[in-house]
Design an enzyme around this catalytic site. Structure first.
Site, mmCIF file in Angstrom:
data_model
loop_
_atom_site.group_PDB
_atom_site.id
_atom_site.type_symbol
_atom_site.label_atom_id
_atom_site.label_comp_id
_atom_site.label_asym_id
_atom_site.label_seq_id
_atom_site.Cartn_x
_atom_site.Cartn_y
_atom_site.Cartn_z
ATOM 1 N N ASP A 245 -3.619 2.609 -5.290
ATOM 2 C CA ASP A 245 -2.155 2.374 -4.833
ATOM 3 C C ASP A 245 -1.828 1.212 -3.880
ATOM 4 O O ASP A 245 -0.965 0.903 -3.189
ATOM 5 C CB ASP A 245 -2.181 3.736 -4.179
ATOM 6 C CG ASP A 245 -3.158 3.407 -2.737
ATOM 7 O OD1 ASP A 245 -3.863 2.373 -2.490
ATOM 8 O OD2 ASP A 245 -2.169 4.117 -1.847
ATOM 9 N N GLU A 246 -2.687 -0.144 -4.008
ATOM 10 C CA GLU A 246 -2.934 -1.115 -3.275
ATOM 11 C C GLU A 246 -2.925 -2.720 -3.815
ATOM 12 O O GLU A 246 -3.933 -2.503 -4.915
ATOM 13 C CB GLU A 246 -4.300 -0.923 -2.817
ATOM 14 C CG GLU A 246 -3.951 -1.505 -1.461
ATOM 15 C CD GLU A 246 -5.410 -1.341 -0.130
ATOM 16 O OE1 GLU A 246 -5.946 -2.428 0.209
ATOM 17 O OE2 GLU A 246 -6.304 -0.513 -1.044
ATOM 18 N N ASP B 123 0.802 -1.168 -0.260
ATOM 19 C CA ASP B 123 -0.102 -0.331 -0.202
ATOM 20 C C ASP B 123 1.058 1.066 -0.338
ATOM 21 O O ASP B 123 1.597 1.537 0.610
ATOM 22 C CB ASP B 123 -0.973 -0.071 1.242
ATOM 23 C CG ASP B 123 -2.156 0.637 1.724
ATOM 24 O OD1 ASP B 123 -3.055 1.014 1.560
ATOM 25 O OD2 ASP B 123 -1.537 1.951 0.817
HETATM 26 N N1 DCP Z 1 -8.338 8.935 -1.774
HETATM 27 C C1 DCP Z 1 -9.520 9.785 -2.292
HETATM 28 N N2 DCP Z 1 -10.340 10.007 -0.700
HETATM 29 C C2 DCP Z 1 -10.144 8.687 0.062
HETATM 30 C C3 DCP Z 1 -9.432 7.712 0.196
HETATM 31 C C4 DCP Z 1 -8.211 7.817 -0.584
HETATM 32 O O1 DCP Z 1 -9.625 10.236 -2.914
HETATM 33 N N3 DCP Z 1 -11.337 9.314 0.546
HETATM 34 C C5 DCP Z 1 -7.470 8.687 -2.076
HETATM 35 C C6 DCP Z 1 -6.118 9.391 -2.163
HETATM 36 C C7 DCP Z 1 -5.072 8.905 -1.712
HETATM 37 C C8 DCP Z 1 -5.179 7.307 -2.342
HETATM 38 O O2 DCP Z 1 -7.053 6.907 -2.927
HETATM 39 O O3 DCP Z 1 -3.815 8.875 -2.214
HETATM 40 C C9 DCP Z 1 -5.047 5.569 -1.688
HETATM 41 O O4 DCP Z 1 -6.153 5.701 -0.613
HETATM 42 P P1 DCP Z 1 -4.817 5.131 0.626
HETATM 43 O O5 DCP Z 1 -6.171 4.661 1.862
HETATM 44 O O6 DCP Z 1 -4.124 4.409 0.747
HETATM 45 O O7 DCP Z 1 -4.792 6.823 1.140
HETATM 46 P P2 DCP Z 1 -3.340 7.219 0.929
HETATM 47 O O8 DCP Z 1 -1.755 6.440 0.255
HETATM 48 O O9 DCP Z 1 -2.925 8.647 0.624
HETATM 49 O O10 DCP Z 1 -1.996 6.651 2.588
HETATM 50 P P3 DCP Z 1 -1.881 5.988 3.391
HETATM 51 O O11 DCP Z 1 -0.254 6.688 3.690
HETATM 52 O O12 DCP Z 1 -3.193 6.027 5.044
HETATM 53 O O13 DCP Z 1 -2.127 4.319 2.401
HETATM 54 MG MG MG Z 2 -2.376 4.470 0.205
#
Ligand code: DCP
Ligand code: MG
Length: 413
Positions: free
Chosen positions: A129-130, A20
């Site tokens: 991203d996962e 992730d």
């Molecule tokens: N995303 C979004 N709105 C949300 C949650 C996520 O647009 N409510 C988008 C932005 C993130 C991406 O999806 O960058 C990936 O989601 P993640 O939940 O994996 O969050 P992040 O990668 O940003 O943070 P983490 O480090 O917690 O994985």
């Molecule tokens: Mg993420």
């Protein structure tokens, strides 16, 4: 199509990785704007420079320290960061705000996935991203920590963004492990550690337990995954139906879901970086030949045919050049890949190179009779072939030469 002979591995011996990316959109923005490194970055959906409308898509960990989080209003993020940075006397908002640029994030995501497909045959991407990987067929538990550490480094090197990785014998525990030590996390939970790893965690950490179920569990005196694991299964099923059984299983570290690859890759590639940029053409050619061999070993193992053969060349500071050549029919022809790769690299002779890649694309996964260039040439000569075209690897009239300078050339279905 064959699955490459992947043996069925008993579930407790499986090695599943959950990858992730850390604050993914913000990390992508940092990749193209390195001066944003270590700063509070907020990526906003519907955000426009100088405005305060829109919602936070993600925030860098520096911004999260000040309680900026996904789905929050941008106006609130602005307020929290300004307060935290005590910039009352400044007209500038604290933190760095960028609008969402999906096309760019998707191209970075494809680069990450290309690396995942490079290191594992079983990859299931579940979001931008996962992804889950099953690598049981290629290593044992003793090799898992080094493998995961190398994968993190490789993603960072190839795609320029940080990832957290969880390794466990099943998908649900691997996902919890990847989240456990973010950002830049690496948590390996070996089979005999699963129960003790999960035990102290809040039930909500488990896949399938949302806030409502967690509240109900609390009312039953169950706060942690360990308590859930010890709970009476009948009581859980009575209360929550079959989901009660599933979360009971997850709490005990049981999850039989198999990492099912989604779709087939659109290309297969191998890349390799030099420790320092080199202009030794012998060195470069040797590396290219080795990469071509790695790629064709994978295509042969997976019964994949390809129509396009390409190279990627990274020159300092970080300029990505891709060159490719398409044949008129799909082949699996390792000597041809080597020959075309060596041909395409010619124009870079004398230039320093940081990194090289070989890629085959335009893939066919069906078993085909015509798997070598000779077969295609024979077929092309037959009168019922409408175009009478034959692949000309040396640039003949039926060969398309493509030159594109896109950084991201790895796409998946
Ligand atoms: N995303 C979004 N709105 C949300 C949650 C996520 O647009 N409510 C988008 C932005 C993130 C991406 O999806 O960058 C990936 O989601 P993640 O939940 O994996 O969050 P992040 O990668 O940003 O943070 P983490 O480090 O917690 O994985
Ligand atoms: Mg993420």
């Amino acid at each position: 199509m064959s699955d490459g002979g992947r043996p069925r591995v008993p579930s407790e011996e499986r090695i599943v990785l959950h990858v992730d990316m850390d604050c993914f959109y913000a990390s992508c923005e940092r990749r193209r704007e390195p001066e944003l490194q270590n700063k509070p970055v907020v990526v906003g959906m519907g955000y426009e420079a100088g405005e305060s409308h829109g919602a936070v898509a993600t925030a860098s960990y520096e911004a999260r320290e000040h309680d900026v989080e996904s789905a929050q209003a941008i106006s609130q993020a602005l307020e929290r960061l300004s307060r935290a940075e005590n910039t009352d006397d400044s007209a500038e908002p604290a933190g760095h705000y960028r609008p969402v640029d999906m096309a760019y994030y998707e191209s970075v995501s494809e680069e990450v996935k290309a690396v995942l497909h490079e290191v594992a045959d079983t990859v299931r991407a579940v979001s931008i991203d996962e992804a889950y990987l099953d690598v049981s067929d290629r290593l044992g538990w003793e090799g898992a920590p080094v493998f995961a550490r190398n994968l993190k480094a490789r993603i960072h090197e190839a795609a320029g963004v940080p990832a957290s990785i969880g390794v466990a014998p099943n998908m649900s525990t691997a996902k919890i492990a990847s989240d456990y030590d973010k950002p830049d996390g690496l948590v390996v939970v070996a089979p005999d550690e699963v129960r003790s790893f999960l035990a102290p965690l809040a039930t909500e950490t488990l896949h399938g337990v949302g806030p409502v179920t967690a509240r109900e569990l609390r009312s039953m005196g169950i706060e942690t995954a360990g308590e859930l694991a010890e709970a009476d299964r009948h009581r859980l099923v009575e209360r929550f139906g079959s989901r009660g059984g599933t979360v009971h299983d997850h709490a005990r570290g049981h999850d039989d879901r198999v990492v099912e690859p989604v779709g087939n890759p659109k290309s297969l590639s191998n890349e390799s970086a030099f420790t320092e940029a080199t202009d030794s053409f012998d060195h470069i050619r040797d590396r290219l030949v080795a990469l071509a061999e790695e790629v064709t070993t994978r295509t042969s193992q997976r019964s994949v045919l390809y129509k396009t053969i390409g190279i990627k060349v990274v020159t300092p500071p970080f300029d990505v050049h891709t060159r490719s050549r398409s044949l008129s029919g799909p082949v699996d022809d390792p000597p041809l890949v080597e020959r075309i790769a060596l041909d395409l690299i010619e124009e870079f002779e004398g230039r320093p190179i940081r990194k090289l890649g070989v890629r085959v694309s335009n893939l066919s996964f069906v078993e085909a009779d015509q798997s070598s260039l000779d077969d295609w040439e024979r077929s092309a000569a037959e009168p019922n072939d409408p175009g009478g075209a034959s692949p000309q690897p040396d640039g003949g009239p039926t060969t398309e030469n493509e030159c594109d300078r896109q950084a991201s050339v790895f796409e998946f279905l």
